[in-house]
Motif scaffolding. Structure first.
Motif, PDB file in Angstrom:
ATOM      1  N   LEU A   1       6.472  63.106  39.538  1.00  0.00           N
ATOM      2  CA  LEU A   1       5.380  63.624  39.499  1.00  0.00           C
ATOM      3  C   LEU A   1       4.806  63.784  41.031  1.00  0.00           C
ATOM      4  CD1 LEU A   1       3.621  61.506  36.707  1.00  0.00           C
ATOM      5  CD2 LEU A   1       4.824  63.827  36.567  1.00  0.00           C
ATOM      6  N   ARG A   2       5.627  63.467  41.875  1.00  0.00           N
ATOM      7  CA  ARG A   2       5.124  63.630  43.484  1.00  0.00           C
ATOM      8  C   ARG A   2       6.352  63.791  44.065  1.00  0.00           C
ATOM      9  NH1 ARG A   2       2.460  58.877  44.893  1.00  0.00           N
ATOM     10  NH2 ARG A   2       0.509  59.598  43.891  1.00  0.00           N
ATOM     11  N   GLN A   3       6.239  64.621  45.183  1.00  0.00           N
ATOM     12  CA  GLN A   3       7.315  65.095  46.338  1.00  0.00           C
ATOM     13  C   GLN A   3       6.546  65.460  47.372  1.00  0.00           C
ATOM     14  OE1 GLN A   3      10.259  67.867  44.981  1.00  0.00           O
ATOM     15  NE2 GLN A   3      11.287  67.868  47.263  1.00  0.00           N
ATOM     16  N   ILE A   4       6.980  64.951  48.663  1.00  0.00           N
ATOM     17  CA  ILE A   4       6.623  65.357  50.023  1.00  0.00           C
ATOM     18  C   ILE A   4       7.587  66.456  50.453  1.00  0.00           C
ATOM     19  CG2 ILE A   4       6.002  64.401  52.199  1.00  0.00           C
ATOM     20  CD1 ILE A   4       4.904  63.006  49.628  1.00  0.00           C
ATOM     21  N   ASP A   5       6.838  67.637  50.908  1.00  0.00           N
ATOM     22  CA  ASP A   5       7.296  68.706  51.234  1.00  0.00           C
ATOM     23  C   ASP A   5       8.171  68.260  52.752  1.00  0.00           C
ATOM     24  OD1 ASP A   5       8.474  71.159  51.252  1.00  0.00           O
ATOM     25  OD2 ASP A   5       6.564  71.926  52.445  1.00  0.00           O
ATOM     26  N   LEU A   6       9.620  68.757  52.891  1.00  0.00           N
ATOM     27  CA  LEU A   6      10.222  68.453  54.050  1.00  0.00           C
ATOM     28  C   LEU A   6      10.531  69.719  54.716  1.00  0.00           C
ATOM     29  CD1 LEU A   6      12.366  65.505  52.935  1.00  0.00           C
ATOM     30  CD2 LEU A   6      10.177  65.335  54.100  1.00  0.00           C
ATOM     31  N   GLU A   7      10.998  70.010  55.773  1.00  0.00           N
ATOM     32  CA  GLU A   7      11.562  70.981  56.338  1.00  0.00           C
ATOM     33  C   GLU A   7      12.565  70.706  57.553  1.00  0.00           C
ATOM     34  OE1 GLU A   7       8.480  73.293  58.661  1.00  0.00           O
ATOM     35  OE2 GLU A   7       8.054  71.790  59.888  1.00  0.00           O
ATOM     36  N   ALA A   8      13.497  71.656  57.867  1.00  0.00           N
ATOM     37  CA  ALA A   8      14.521  71.407  58.816  1.00  0.00           C
ATOM     38  C   ALA A   8      15.385  70.410  58.639  1.00  0.00           C
ATOM     39  CB  ALA A   8      14.022  71.316  60.206  1.00  0.00           C
ATOM     40  N   PRO A   9      15.808  70.298  57.516  1.00  0.00           N
ATOM     41  CA  PRO A   9      16.914  68.931  56.977  1.00  0.00           C
ATOM     42  C   PRO A   9      17.924  69.021  58.009  1.00  0.00           C
ATOM     43  CG  PRO A   9      17.018  70.678  55.174  1.00  0.00           C
ATOM     44  CD  PRO A   9      15.838  71.105  56.000  1.00  0.00           C
ATOM     45  N   GLU A  10      18.610  67.699  58.202  1.00  0.00           N
ATOM     46  CA  GLU A  10      19.766  67.624  58.758  1.00  0.00           C
ATOM     47  C   GLU A  10      20.286  66.689  58.116  1.00  0.00           C
ATOM     48  OE1 GLU A  10      18.830  66.116  62.824  1.00  0.00           O
ATOM     49  OE2 GLU A  10      17.977  68.031  63.400  1.00  0.00           O
ATOM     50  N   GLY A  11      21.825  67.097  58.112  1.00  0.00           N
ATOM     51  CA  GLY A  11      22.744  66.167  57.323  1.00  0.00           C
ATOM     52  C   GLY A  11      22.998  66.846  56.087  1.00  0.00           C
ATOM     53  N   ASP A  12      23.280  65.695  54.884  1.00  0.00           N
ATOM     54  CA  ASP A  12      23.538  66.148  53.610  1.00  0.00           C
ATOM     55  C   ASP A  12      22.344  66.040  52.593  1.00  0.00           C
ATOM     56  OD1 ASP A  12      25.965  66.579  54.596  1.00  0.00           O
ATOM     57  OD2 ASP A  12      26.513  64.586  54.215  1.00  0.00           O
ATOM     58  N   VAL A  13      21.846  67.299  51.892  1.00  0.00           N
ATOM     59  CA  VAL A  13      20.900  67.185  50.988  1.00  0.00           C
ATOM     60  C   VAL A  13      21.671  67.008  49.621  1.00  0.00           C
ATOM     61  CG1 VAL A  13      19.101  68.657  49.687  1.00  0.00           C
ATOM     62  CG2 VAL A  13      19.430  68.841  52.528  1.00  0.00           C
ATOM     63  N   LEU A  14      21.359  65.729  48.864  1.00  0.00           N
ATOM     64  CA  LEU A  14      22.132  65.283  47.848  1.00  0.00           C
ATOM     65  C   LEU A  14      21.204  65.737  46.638  1.00  0.00           C
ATOM     66  CD1 LEU A  14      24.018  62.069  48.781  1.00  0.00           C
ATOM     67  CD2 LEU A  14      24.645  64.415  49.402  1.00  0.00           C
ATOM     68  N   MET A  15      19.991  65.680  46.649  1.00  0.00           N
ATOM     69  CA  MET A  15      19.127  66.082  45.501  1.00  0.00           C
ATOM     70  C   MET A  15      18.083  66.881  45.876  1.00  0.00           C
ATOM     71  SD  MET A  15      18.868  62.280  43.596  1.00  0.00           S
ATOM     72  CE  MET A  15      17.969  62.686  42.169  1.00  0.00           C
ATOM     73  N   GLN A  16      17.443  67.591  45.048  1.00  0.00           N
ATOM     74  CA  GLN A  16      16.612  68.712  45.289  1.00  0.00           C
ATOM     75  C   GLN A  16      15.442  68.550  44.186  1.00  0.00           C
ATOM     76  OE1 GLN A  16      18.511  72.439  45.660  1.00  0.00           O
ATOM     77  NE2 GLN A  16      18.873  72.472  43.164  1.00  0.00           N
ATOM     78  N   GLY A  17      14.132  68.835  44.293  1.00  0.00           N
ATOM     79  CA  GLY A  17      13.074  68.789  43.540  1.00  0.00           C
ATOM     80  C   GLY A  17      12.325  70.099  43.299  1.00  0.00           C
TER      81      GLY A  17
ATOM     82  N   LEU B   1      26.425  69.969  46.671  1.00  0.00           N
ATOM     83  CA  LEU B   1      26.907  69.218  47.799  1.00  0.00           C
ATOM     84  C   LEU B   1      26.800  67.827  47.142  1.00  0.00           C
ATOM     85  CD1 LEU B   1      28.061  68.545  50.421  1.00  0.00           C
ATOM     86  CD2 LEU B   1      25.785  68.375  51.325  1.00  0.00           C
ATOM     87  N   GLY B   2      25.612  67.488  46.470  1.00  0.00           N
ATOM     88  CA  GLY B   2      25.552  66.025  45.757  1.00  0.00           C
ATOM     89  C   GLY B   2      26.298  66.050  44.619  1.00  0.00           C
ATOM     90  N   ALA B   3      26.770  66.704  44.100  1.00  0.00           N
ATOM     91  CA  ALA B   3      27.839  66.547  43.048  1.00  0.00           C
ATOM     92  C   ALA B   3      29.463  65.981  43.582  1.00  0.00           C
ATOM     93  CB  ALA B   3      28.269  67.957  42.008  1.00  0.00           C
ATOM     94  N   ARG B   4      29.377  66.372  44.957  1.00  0.00           N
ATOM     95  CA  ARG B   4      30.627  65.954  45.549  1.00  0.00           C
ATOM     96  C   ARG B   4      30.517  64.642  46.158  1.00  0.00           C
ATOM     97  NH1 ARG B   4      30.788  71.646  46.820  1.00  0.00           N
ATOM     98  NH2 ARG B   4      30.192  71.230  48.882  1.00  0.00           N
ATOM     99  N   HIS B   5      29.300  64.279  46.731  1.00  0.00           N
ATOM    100  CA  HIS B   5      29.110  63.003  47.266  1.00  0.00           C
ATOM    101  C   HIS B   5      29.000  61.815  46.419  1.00  0.00           C
ATOM    102  CE1 HIS B   5      27.356  60.248  50.272  1.00  0.00           C
ATOM    103  NE2 HIS B   5      27.234  61.332  51.138  1.00  0.00           N
ATOM    104  N   PRO B   6      29.784  60.755  46.832  1.00  0.00           N
ATOM    105  CA  PRO B   6      29.979  59.622  45.977  1.00  0.00           C
ATOM    106  C   PRO B   6      28.570  58.861  45.626  1.00  0.00           C
ATOM    107  CG  PRO B   6      30.979  59.026  48.109  1.00  0.00           C
ATOM    108  CD  PRO B   6      30.519  60.500  48.033  1.00  0.00           C
ATOM    109  N   VAL B   7      27.570  59.296  46.469  1.00  0.00           N
ATOM    110  CA  VAL B   7      26.357  58.439  46.032  1.00  0.00           C
ATOM    111  C   VAL B   7      25.548  59.050  44.705  1.00  0.00           C
ATOM    112  CG1 VAL B   7      23.867  58.204  46.960  1.00  0.00           C
ATOM    113  CG2 VAL B   7      25.894  57.852  48.379  1.00  0.00           C
ATOM    114  N   THR B   8      25.862  60.442  44.451  1.00  0.00           N
ATOM    115  CA  THR B   8      25.177  61.064  43.477  1.00  0.00           C
ATOM    116  C   THR B   8      26.171  61.445  42.592  1.00  0.00           C
ATOM    117  OG1 THR B   8      24.846  63.065  44.958  1.00  0.00           O
ATOM    118  CG2 THR B   8      23.126  61.563  44.738  1.00  0.00           C
TER     119      THR B   8
END
Length: 680
Positions: free
Chosen positions: A438-454, A418-425
Motif C-alpha cells: 500500500l505504500r512506495q517511495i518514488d526513486l530516481e537514477a537507480p544504480e545497480g540491479d533493479v530486482l523488483m518494481q511497483g 533481471l530479478g528473474a535471473r538474480h538468486p535473491v528473487t
C-alpha cells in the motif's frame, strides 16, 4: 571301471549282529565241550550270516576329471607402476604355457580391475567368486599375480588348495607419500583450522633425507612452500579465506627414484562458515514492520542481532528526569565508531535524521561499506522527506535518490526480468498470487540491479555493489503485509532472508558465479549470471589437457552441465572472467596409499595352506605335483595338488555269489557236521 563290494542285508543290521553274537556264543560252548564237528557247523553258520548280509559287487564306469588351477591377475592401478606391467605380461605368458603343458589341468583366469568406489584391491572376493563356480574337489591350486596390497583380507575364504603369491615389484623399491590424517569438513572463516599432515617414506628409501618441501595452494592460487620433517605428524594451522567450499591442495615435489608421484598430492575441500553473523538493526520508530525484521533475524541461530528502536528522540521534552527513564541510551559512539567493523550487516528500518547520529557517524558507515561492509535501507515515508537519511554522507553509497513523492495506493510487487535471473528473487513464485502493498517511495537514477518494481514499474528493490561492500534499498515499509496474509500474503520471509544473506556475501546467493559439485569422478557444473547468455566452460584437467563444455540453461540466469573427469586431481574451470576449482576423487586414492609390494597382508592366508611367496623379479617358479598336506612351495618352485577327481557314467550291481551256491555250501557243511557227530 572300478569294482567294490557292498552289502544289501536281508534283515536289519541289529538282527544280523544279534544272530552273529549268538553264533559266537554257541561256537564257544562247542569248543569248550570239545563237541565234534564244531568247525563244520561254524562254517555253516558263517555262510548263513553271509547270505543275510547280502554282499553284492558294484561296478562303476567312471571318467577322469581335470584338475582346476585358479590364476588371479591383479590389474589395479598400483600394478601400472614402473616395471610391473612388463613383469605381469611376462609372468602371465610363461605361466599360461607351463599350465598348458601340465596334463589333465584346466586353468581359470580371473582379473581384478580397479574398483569404481575406490575400495582397493578385492583379491579375496575374486577368489571366493571363482571357488563358488568350481567344485572344491577339483581345485589343485590358486596362484595370485599381485603386489600383495590387498584391501579385503578380512573376507578370506576357506581354501581347498594351496595359495601361492607371485609378487610383482622390486625389492629395492621406495616411495614417498603425503598423508592428511586429520581434516575437518567445516571451518570458521578467519579462524585457524588445524590439519594433521605427515610426509613418510616407504620401502628401501635412500638414507639422509630428514625433511621434505610441502606446497599449499588454496583454490588454485600460487602455492606457499614449507619444509616439514619426514616421518613425523605435523599440525598445520590454516585460516579459510572465504565462505563456501575452499579447495586446498597439498603437494610435495616428486623425488628421483620414487615409485610414483600420484600419492604426493592430497586435495581437501573444507566448507567455510561464519561463526556468528553480527547484524545491527536500527529502527527509526516503532511500526508494524519492525517486528518482521526482528523475527526474521532472531529465527536464524547463526545471526547475532543487536536491535535498537528510537522511542524517545532528543527533541522530545516531556519533563521526565533522565535517571527515571527505563530506556537504554543509544550507544552511538560505541556502535558507529569503535565497533562498526564487527558487524556483517547494518539495517536502517524507517530511520530518519533526528540528531541522534551525527554526520561523522554516517560518514563512517559509508566508509564501512567501501571497505566491505553491507547496509540495507528499508525506506518509509521519511526517506522522501527533508529529514531523509539520503540527505547525509550516506548518500554517497546509496543506489538511488528519492524524488520526495510517496505513493499511497495499492500495487502489486513484481519481479523484473533481471530479478528473474538474480538468486535473491529468482524462483520466489508467481507474482500474480501475491498480496498487494500500500505504500512506495518514488526513486530516481537507480544504480545497480533493479530486482523488483511497483507502481508504474518504478524501482522497488535495488541492489548494488559499492567499493568492496554491498548496499540494498527497499522502497517500501509494507513488506510486513505479506507476513500478515494480507490478500493472500507472499514470500516475505524468503525474500528478506535471501536479501540479508546476499548482503552478508553468502556464496550460494552470488549472482555471477561458477561452481561445481563433485560425486566421485563426475562433476555438476553450475553457472549463474545476470547476462542473457554465457559462453562455454573451459575445463583444465590435472595433466594440463583442456576440454570445452557447453552448458544448457536450466532456468533464467542458471546454466548447468555434467562432466566426468578421467583422472583424480584438481580441475580448473573458466567461463569468461569467472573461475572455479574443484577436486575430483578421494584425497588419497586407496591404490596409491601403500605402493610397496609386500606379502605380509596375505601371509596369514598363505601359511595355513602351506603355499609359497616368490618374487617375479627372480623369474617364474617351476610347477611341481605335491601330495595334499605336504609343503607346497620351495626355492624356485610351487606345488599343485593332483585331485584325481572323476565322474561316474554308470553303476551296476550283482550278488557276490549265487544264492544256490551259498545254500549248497551251507547244506554240505551241515551234513558233514552231522555225519561227524554220528560217528562218535
Amino acid at each position: 571301471m572300478t569294482q567294490s563290494i557292498l552289502f544289501d542285508p536281508l534283515l536289519p543290521w541289529p538282527v544280523i549282529w544279534t544272530l552273529g553274537a549268538l553264533t559266537c556264543v554257541t561256537l564257544g560252548i562247542a569248543i569248550w565241550t570239545r563237541l565234534r564237528g564244531w568247525l563244520l557247523r561254524a562254517g555253516a553258520s558263517l555262510a548263513l550270516l553271509a547270505i543275510l548280509a547280502g554282499p553284492v559287487v558294484q561296478n562303476e564306469d567312471t571318467a577322469p576329471l581335470s584338475d582346476i588351477v585358479i590364476v588371479a591377475s591383479d590389474q589395479t592401478a598400483s600394478q601400472n607402476l614402473p616395471e610391473r606391467p612388463a613383469q605381469m605380461a611376462r609372468a602371465e605368458e610363461e605361466l599360461a604355457r607351463a599350465l598348458a603343458a601340465r596334463p589333465n589341468t584346466e586353468t581359470r583366469w580371473i582379473t581384478l580391475p580397479d574398483a569404481a568406489d575406490d575400495s582397493g584391491t578385492a583379491l579375496m572376493q575374486a577368489v571366493s567368486d571363482a571357488l563358488a563356480d568350481a567344485p572344491r574337489g577339483r581345485i589343485a591350486g590358486i596362484i595370485a599375480l599381485s603386489d600383495g596390497q590387498v584391501h579385503d583380507i578380512d573376507q578370506a575364504p576357506d581354501l581347498p588348495a594351496p595359495l601361492h603369491l607371485l609378487l610383482t615389484g622390486q625389492e629395492d623399491d621406495w616411495d614417498r607419500r603425503l598423508v592428511v590424517q586429520n581434516a575437518p569438513a567445516f571451518g570458521i572463516i578467519g579462524e585457524p583450522v588445524t590439519l594433521t599432515l605427515r610426509i613418510e617414506d616407504q620401502g628401501a628409501a635412500p638414507a639422509g633425507a630428514a625433511t621434505a618441501p610441502l606446497d599449499i595452494a588454496i583454490d588454485g592460487d600460487e602455492p606457499k612452500r614449507f619444509v616439514l620433517p619426514i616421518g613425523i605428524d605435523f599440525d598445520l594451522p590454516l585460516a579459510l579465506p572465504h565462505g563456501g567450499r575452499n579447495v586446498i591442495e597439498f603437494s610435495t615435489p616428486e623425488t628421483a627414484g620414487e615409485l610414483t608421484a600420484r600419492n604426493n598430492t592430497a586435495l581437501i575441500q573444507i566448507n567455510g562458515v561464519r561463526d556468528r553473523l553480527r547484524v545491527l538493526l536500527v529502527s527509526g520508530e516503532p511500526h508494524p514492520g519492525g517486528r518482521t525484521w526482528r523475527n526474521l533475524l532472531k529465527s536464524d541461530s547463526s545471526v547475532d542481532l543487536v536491535h535498537f528502536t528510537i522511542l524517545r528522540p532528543p527533541e522530545k521534552q516531556d519533563g521526565v528526569p533522565v535517571d527515571e527513564l527505563s530506556l537504554i541510551a543509544f550507544p552511538t559512539r560505541e556502535l558507529f565508531l569503535e565497533k562498526i567493523d564487527d558487524f556483517d550487516l547494518i539495517i536502517f528500518d524507517r530511520y530518519k535524521r533526528r540528531g541522534i547520529l551525527p554526520a561523522i557517524y554516517l560518514d563512517n558507515v559509508a566508509n564501512y561499506v567501501a571497505k566491505g561492509g553491507a547496509v540495507l535501507i528499508a525506506a518509509g515515508p521519511d526517506f522522501a522527506s527533508a529529514a531523509s537519511i539520503y540527505r547525509s554522507p550516506l548518500s554517497a553509497v546509496l543506489p538511488a535518490s528519492p524524488t520526495a513523492r510517496v505513493f499511497e495506493q495499492p500495487y502489486l510487487p513484481e519481479v523484473t526480468d533481471l530479478g528473474a535471473r538474480h538468486p535473491v528473487t529468482s524462483g520466489l513464485g508467481a507474482g500474480g498470487d501475491w498480496g498487494r502493498w500500500l505504500r512506495q517511495i518514488d526513486l530516481e537514477a537507480p544504480e545497480g540491479d533493479v530486482l523488483m518494481q511497483g507502481v508504474d514499474q518504478r524501482p522497488l528493490l535495488i541492489l548494488n555493489r559499492e567499493g568492496e561492500g554491498r548496499v540494498a534499498l527497499l522502497a517500501s515499509d509494507h513488506a510486513w503485509l505479506w507476513s500478515r496474509g494480507y490478500e493472500g500474503g507472499g514470500p516475505q520471509l524468503e525474500l528478506l532472508r535471501r536479501l540479508a544473506h546476499w548482503m552478508m556475501k553468502e556464496p550460494e546467493l552470488e549472482e555471477e558465479v561458477l561452481t561445481a559439485e563433485a560425486t566421485g569422478q563426475v562433476m555438476q557444473i553450475i553457472r549463474r549470471s545476470l547476462q542473457d547468455g554465457i559462453g562455454a566452460v573451459t575445463i583444465t584437467a590435472p595433466n594440463g589437457g583442456e576440454t570445452v563444455l557447453e552448458l544448457s540453461q536450466a532456468a533464467p540466469g542458471l546454466w548447468q552441465g555434467t562432466y566426468t573427469g578421467a583422472e583424480i586431481g584438481l580441475y580448473r574451470l573458466k567461463e569468461g572472467e569467472t573461475e572455479a576449482v574443484i577436486g575430483l576423487g578421494p584425497a588419497a586414492p586407496k591404490e596409491f596409499a601403500q605402493t610397496i609390494a609386500t606379502a605380509e597382508l596375505l601371509r596369514p592366508v598363505i601359511t595355513p595352506a602351506r603355499g609359497g611367496i616368490l618374487r617375479l623379479e627372480d623369474g617364474l617358479p617351476r610347477l611341481r605335483d605335491v601330495r595334499q598336506g605336504r609343503p607346497a612351495a620351495g626355492r624356485g618352485w610351487i606345488g599343485l595338488t593332483p585331485r584325481e577327481a572323476h565322474e561316474t557314467l554308470s553303476v551296476s550291481q550283482h550278488p557276490l555269489l549265487p544264492a544256490w551256491l551259498i545254500l549248497l555250501i551251507t547244506a554240505t557243511l551241515i551234513t558233514l557236521g552231522w555225519l561227524r557227530e554220528g560217528r562218535s
